[in-house]
Design an enzyme around this catalytic site. Structure first.
Site, PDB file in Angstrom:
ATOM      1  N   ASP A 155       0.885  -1.296   0.111  1.00 12.29           N
ATOM      2  CA  ASP A 155      -0.009   0.169  -0.028  1.00 12.29           C
ATOM      3  C   ASP A 155       0.920   1.284   0.015  1.00 12.29           C
ATOM      4  O   ASP A 155       0.582   2.271  -0.811  1.00 12.29           O
ATOM      5  CB  ASP A 155      -0.952  -0.011   1.362  1.00 12.29           C
ATOM      6  CG  ASP A 155      -1.980  -1.220   1.206  1.00 12.29           C
ATOM      7  OD1 ASP A 155      -2.339  -1.354   0.160  1.00 12.29           O
ATOM      8  OD2 ASP A 155      -1.927  -1.799   2.300  1.00 12.29           O
ATOM      9  N   HIS A 212      -5.323  -3.608   5.662  1.00 10.53           N
ATOM     10  CA  HIS A 212      -5.070  -3.766   4.145  1.00 10.53           C
ATOM     11  C   HIS A 212      -6.059  -4.472   3.480  1.00 10.53           C
ATOM     12  O   HIS A 212      -6.360  -5.638   2.939  1.00 10.53           O
ATOM     13  CB  HIS A 212      -3.825  -4.928   4.119  1.00 10.53           C
ATOM     14  CG  HIS A 212      -3.286  -5.329   2.707  1.00 10.53           C
ATOM     15  ND1 HIS A 212      -2.947  -4.224   1.917  1.00 10.53           N
ATOM     16  CD2 HIS A 212      -3.503  -6.676   2.025  1.00 10.53           C
ATOM     17  CE1 HIS A 212      -2.681  -4.949   0.559  1.00 10.53           C
ATOM     18  NE2 HIS A 212      -2.993  -6.396   0.757  1.00 10.53           N
TER      19      HIS A 212
HETATM   20  N1  LIG Z   1      -0.210  -8.476   1.871  1.00  4.02           N
HETATM   21  C1  LIG Z   1      -0.120  -7.949   0.565  1.00  4.02           C
HETATM   22  O1  LIG Z   1      -0.106  -6.739   0.282  1.00  4.02           O
HETATM   23  C2  LIG Z   1      -0.604  -9.165  -0.474  1.00  4.02           C
HETATM   24  C3  LIG Z   1      -0.240  -8.498  -1.653  1.00  4.02           C
HETATM   25  C4  LIG Z   1      -0.402  -9.773  -2.709  1.00  4.02           C
HETATM   26  C5  LIG Z   1      -0.918 -10.837  -2.559  1.00  4.02           C
HETATM   27  N2  LIG Z   1      -1.253 -11.269  -1.234  1.00  4.02           N
HETATM   28  C6  LIG Z   1      -1.838 -12.330  -0.996  1.00  4.02           C
HETATM   29  O2  LIG Z   1      -0.651 -13.447  -0.974  1.00  4.02           O
HETATM   30  C7  LIG Z   1      -1.166 -14.618  -0.961  1.00  4.02           C
HETATM   31  C8  LIG Z   1      -0.312 -15.467  -1.933  1.00  4.02           C
HETATM   32  O3  LIG Z   1      -0.362 -14.880  -3.321  1.00  4.02           O
HETATM   33  P1  LIG Z   1       0.094 -15.408  -4.559  1.00  4.02           P
HETATM   34  O4  LIG Z   1      -0.219 -14.666  -5.778  1.00  4.02           O
HETATM   35  O5  LIG Z   1       1.587 -15.939  -4.307  1.00  4.02           O
HETATM   36  O6  LIG Z   1      -0.589 -16.899  -4.782  1.00  4.02           O
HETATM   37  P2  LIG Z   1      -0.111 -18.296  -5.343  1.00  4.02           P
HETATM   38  O7  LIG Z   1      -1.281 -19.205  -5.387  1.00  4.02           O
HETATM   39  O8  LIG Z   1       0.624 -17.935  -6.509  1.00  4.02           O
HETATM   40  O9  LIG Z   1       0.780 -19.066  -4.564  1.00  4.02           O
HETATM   41  C9  LIG Z   1       0.654 -19.341  -3.160  1.00  4.02           C
HETATM   42  C10 LIG Z   1       1.495 -20.546  -2.642  1.00  4.02           C
HETATM   43  O10 LIG Z   1       0.995 -20.856  -1.491  1.00  4.02           O
HETATM   44  C11 LIG Z   1       1.222 -22.240  -1.583  1.00  4.02           C
HETATM   45  N3  LIG Z   1       0.789 -22.797  -0.445  1.00  4.02           N
HETATM   46  C12 LIG Z   1      -0.429 -23.096  -0.308  1.00  4.02           C
HETATM   47  N4  LIG Z   1      -0.960 -23.780   0.813  1.00  4.02           N
HETATM   48  C13 LIG Z   1       0.070 -23.735   1.433  1.00  4.02           C
HETATM   49  C14 LIG Z   1       0.526 -24.497   2.971  1.00  4.02           C
HETATM   50  N5  LIG Z   1      -0.195 -24.922   3.541  1.00  4.02           N
HETATM   51  N6  LIG Z   1       1.969 -24.228   3.059  1.00  4.02           N
HETATM   52  C15 LIG Z   1       2.761 -23.602   2.185  1.00  4.02           C
HETATM   53  N7  LIG Z   1       2.493 -23.264   1.150  1.00  4.02           N
HETATM   54  C16 LIG Z   1       1.040 -23.219   0.779  1.00  4.02           C
HETATM   55  C17 LIG Z   1       0.873 -22.720  -2.704  1.00  4.02           C
HETATM   56  O11 LIG Z   1       1.243 -23.971  -3.310  1.00  4.02           O
HETATM   57  C18 LIG Z   1       1.253 -21.666  -3.542  1.00  4.02           C
HETATM   58  O12 LIG Z   1       2.719 -22.017  -4.179  1.00  4.02           O
HETATM   59  C19 LIG Z   1      -2.527 -14.466  -1.219  1.00  4.02           C
HETATM   60  O13 LIG Z   1      -3.352 -14.784  -0.228  1.00  4.02           O
HETATM   61  C20 LIG Z   1      -2.872 -13.009  -1.676  1.00  4.02           C
HETATM   62  O14 LIG Z   1      -4.132 -12.607  -1.528  1.00  4.02           O
HETATM   63  C21 LIG Z   1      -1.072 -10.204   0.005  1.00  4.02           C
HETATM   64  O1  LIG Z   2      -5.697  -7.405  -4.046  1.00  4.31           O
HETATM   65  C1  LIG Z   2      -5.338  -8.500  -3.694  1.00  4.31           C
HETATM   66  O2  LIG Z   2      -6.082  -9.426  -3.467  1.00  4.31           O
HETATM   67  C2  LIG Z   2      -3.746  -8.797  -3.341  1.00  4.31           C
HETATM   68  C3  LIG Z   2      -3.200  -7.924  -2.424  1.00  4.31           C
HETATM   69  O3  LIG Z   2      -3.791  -7.852  -1.216  1.00  4.31           O
HETATM   70  C4  LIG Z   2      -2.960  -6.478  -3.305  1.00  4.31           C
HETATM   71  O4  LIG Z   2      -3.223  -5.330  -2.471  1.00  4.31           O
HETATM   72  O5  LIG Z   2      -2.403  -6.414  -4.151  1.00  4.31           O
END
Ligand SMILES: NC(=O)c1ccc[n+]([C@@H]2O[C@H](COP(=O)([O-])OP(=O)(O)OC[C@H]3O[C@@H](n4cnc5c(N)ncnc54)[C@H](O)[C@@H]3O)[C@@H](O)[C@H]2O)c1
Ligand SMILES: O=C(O)C[C@H](O)C(=O)O
Length: 350
Positions: A187, A214
């Protein structure tokens, strides 16, 4: 050591895998002895959209000496790939629940991007059903194997997963509020970029505090506190606030079903993890925004600027003076946050 023995050790990973152990671990052990000084960092969810670029960028970070990559799929491939980078950190891969404890033992910083991402039309809260259980299991591992580690929690919905992690740690008797940080850095990264565009500045010269949480209206950029000092018209304030709040949705829609922000998130996660490591090292004046246990408002968790030190978030800063627009935004943010926090707490307490 004889040349033949040395070659046998360095090529151990090319032999058929030993079902009892981790061939990659054996391969790397011989290199670990000569590893560079630094911190031990684990990434849980390292094979995912965020996990892979995050692993690559952490391998490039000179503050990291050991990098553990854990996932339930594809961890060996990602580890083999990243381990060929000629930087100091020693990389080890861990695949699936039976290897979680080995992945976590001895770690000083644990970064968690494990879990499912959004598709168009979903809110972050729609991810709760799946991600709450994933975060619970991983944090139980942290409590057992590295209870003193700093945790950077990325998995959504952050407004609920951080309270879940706190309850897991409380149950295990290991909770240290200073060490549990919800990552809201993306953010701030977005806010710096969008504000710089409007002001015609280099984003690296802009600092926008983003407080609250967030998700949607809980993301509250404090445009009255932007550095360098500047002012915005009401239209600019409205445009910037909404664009920052909807930044995640902008990416989800553009990716059209292929996930959410991964590359900018990996960048933001590394920026934040690097700040945590500099704090751990004892650097002075390391300050970033994060979603932490807080007494800044009546809510138990809230994102504000925090000072990172040897023991984690050592100081949680107050909000500072808000204008009328921000005060109204704060009330709206708190209402939604209270519900999300309670949902996380009762998931563990139920
Ligand atoms: N905080 C933030 O600003 C922010 C920003 C972007 C995404 N996110 C969040 O981050 C998370 C991941 O996003 P992504 O795009 O990398 O998803 P993705 O699906 O590409 O990757 C997630 C990974 O987690 C793994 N996984 C699932 N269960 C698991 C477990 N029990 N133990 C270990 N690994 C496990 C999967 O195998 C996969 O490789 C999502 O929840 C998304 O919403 C948060
Ligand atoms: O928007 C989402 O679901 C992923 C993450 O929290 C973001 O802010 O990009």
């Amino acid at each position: 050591m004889e040349a033949r023995q040395r070659i046998a050790r360095l090529t151990a990973h090319l032999n058929p895998p030993n079902p009892q152990g981790n061939p990659m671990l054996e391969q790397i052990n011989c290199r670990a002895k000569g590893g560079s000084p630094g911190f031990k960092v684990a990434i849980l969810g390292a094979a995912g959209g965020i996990g892979q670029p995050l692993a690559m960028l952490m391998k490039m970070n000179p503050l990291v000496s050991v990098l553990h990559l854990y996932d339930v799929v594809n961890a060996p491939g990602v580890t083999a790939d990243i381990s060929h980078m000629d930087t100091g950190a020693v990389v080890r891969g861990f695949l699936g629940a039976p290897q979680l404890e080995a992945a976590l033992t001895g770690m000083e910083l644990v970064i968690i991007p494990a879990g499912v991402p959004r598709k168009p039309g979903m809110t972050r809260d729609d991810l709760f059903k799946i991600n709450a259980g994933i975060v619970k299991t991983l944090c139980e591992g942290v409590a057992k194997c590295c209870p003193n580690a700093i945790v950077n929690l990325i998995s959504n919905p952050v407004n609920s997963t951080v309270p879940i992690a706190a309850e897991v740690f409380k149950k295990a008797g290991t909770y240290d509020p200073k060490k549990l940080l919800g990552v809201t850095m993306l953010d701030v990264v977005r806010a710096n970029t969008f504000v710089a565009e409007v002001l015609g500045l280099d984003p690296r010269d802009v600092d926008v505090p983003v407080v609250g949480g967030h998700a949607g209206v809980t993301i509250l950029p404090l445009l009255s506190q932007v550095k360098p000092p500047c002012s915005f018209t009401p239209e600019e304030t409205e445009y910037l606030t909404k664009r920052i709040q909807d930044g995640g949705t902008e990416v989800v829609q553009a990716k059209a079903g292929a996930g959410s922000a991964t590359l900018s998130m990996a960048y933001a996660a590394v920026k934040f993890a690097d700040a945590c490591l500099r704090g751990l090292r004892g650097d002075a004046g390391v300050v970033e925004c994060a979603f932490v246990a807080s007494q800044v408002t009546e809510l138990p968790f809230f994102a504000t600027k925090v000072r990172l030190g040897r023991t984690g978030a050592e100081e949680v800063y107050q909000l500072g003076p808000l204008n009328e627009y921000e005060r109204a935004g704060l009330e709206e943010a708190k209402q939604e946050l209270a519900v999300s926090i309670e949902k996380g707490v009762s998931f563990i307490k139920k």
